[in-house]
Design a protein around this motif. Sequence first.
Motif, short mmCIF file in Angstrom:
data_model
loop_
_atom_site.label_atom_id
_atom_site.label_comp_id
_atom_site.label_asym_id
_atom_site.label_seq_id
_atom_site.Cartn_x
_atom_site.Cartn_y
_atom_site.Cartn_z
N VAL A 33 0.86 -1.18 0.00
CA VAL A 33 0.00 0.00 0.00
C VAL A 33 0.89 1.23 0.00
N ARG A 34 0.53 2.18 -0.83
CA ARG A 34 1.24 3.46 -0.90
C ARG A 34 0.24 4.57 -0.68
N TRP A 35 0.58 5.55 0.15
CA TRP A 35 -0.23 6.75 0.37
C TRP A 35 0.42 7.88 -0.40
N SER A 36 -0.25 8.35 -1.43
CA SER A 36 0.31 9.43 -2.24
C SER A 36 -0.77 10.03 -3.12
N ARG A 37 -0.37 10.86 -4.05
CA ARG A 37 -1.31 11.43 -5.01
C ARG A 37 -1.54 10.49 -6.18
N GLY A 38 -0.94 9.31 -6.14
CA GLY A 38 -1.21 8.28 -7.12
C GLY A 38 -0.07 7.97 -8.06
N PRO B 72 -4.74 6.17 -0.55
CA PRO B 72 -4.01 4.90 -0.63
C PRO B 72 -4.30 4.15 -1.94
N TRP B 73 -3.30 3.44 -2.39
CA TRP B 73 -3.46 2.56 -3.55
C TRP B 73 -2.56 1.34 -3.38
N GLU C 18 10.30 -0.66 -9.87
CA GLU C 18 9.61 -1.55 -10.81
C GLU C 18 8.15 -1.71 -10.40
N VAL C 19 7.51 -0.60 -10.21
CA VAL C 19 6.16 -0.53 -9.65
C VAL C 19 5.11 -0.85 -10.71
N ARG C 20 4.15 -1.68 -10.30
CA ARG C 20 2.98 -1.96 -11.13
C ARG C 20 1.73 -1.63 -10.32
N PRO C 21 1.04 -0.55 -10.66
CA PRO C 21 -0.19 -0.19 -9.94
C PRO C 21 -1.26 -1.28 -10.09
N ILE C 22 -2.00 -1.53 -9.01
CA ILE C 22 -3.02 -2.59 -9.01
C ILE C 22 -4.42 -2.00 -8.83
#
Length: 148
Positions: free
Chosen positions: A28-33, A95-96, A115-119
């Motif tokens: 989980v990441r908290w950010s603007r996306g 969060p995302w 090497e981030v892949r958004p889910i």
Amino acid sequence: MTAPYEMPLLASLEELVALADAERGLYVRWSRGPEADLRDVASTDDLTGVPLPGLSVNALDLEPWWAERPLRLWVARRLYDYCHLRRDKGPGVRPWVLRGREVGRGPDNEPLVREVRPIAWIAPAVIDEAQDEVARQRGAWGPLRRTS
């Protein structure tokens, strides 16, 4: 302003728990996306301003010491611990879920990933559910002095 990154929305804590149960290696990441984060794929230590070699995240994978406790409670705790960031970091922070490769640890011992892949996005209602889940544990866990 660009349109929000195209990802599914997890609308309940149960949906997030099901995802965490089905797939290992999620964060989980908290950010603007992703549209903001994937430009540079680096975080900054807020205290010192030092650039970090990846995005600061929180793992959804269960730790062995959690033993037989419910995954739902683990996932709720992972969200609860950082829900103050939506207030502290300003408008648009949410969060995302992502998949990424760990490249180090940040100053709070949090994983740093590249090497981030958004889910998926996590809906605000999921945070409310997580806070409720943690609140039901307070007697058993002792005082938690965090504000949301």
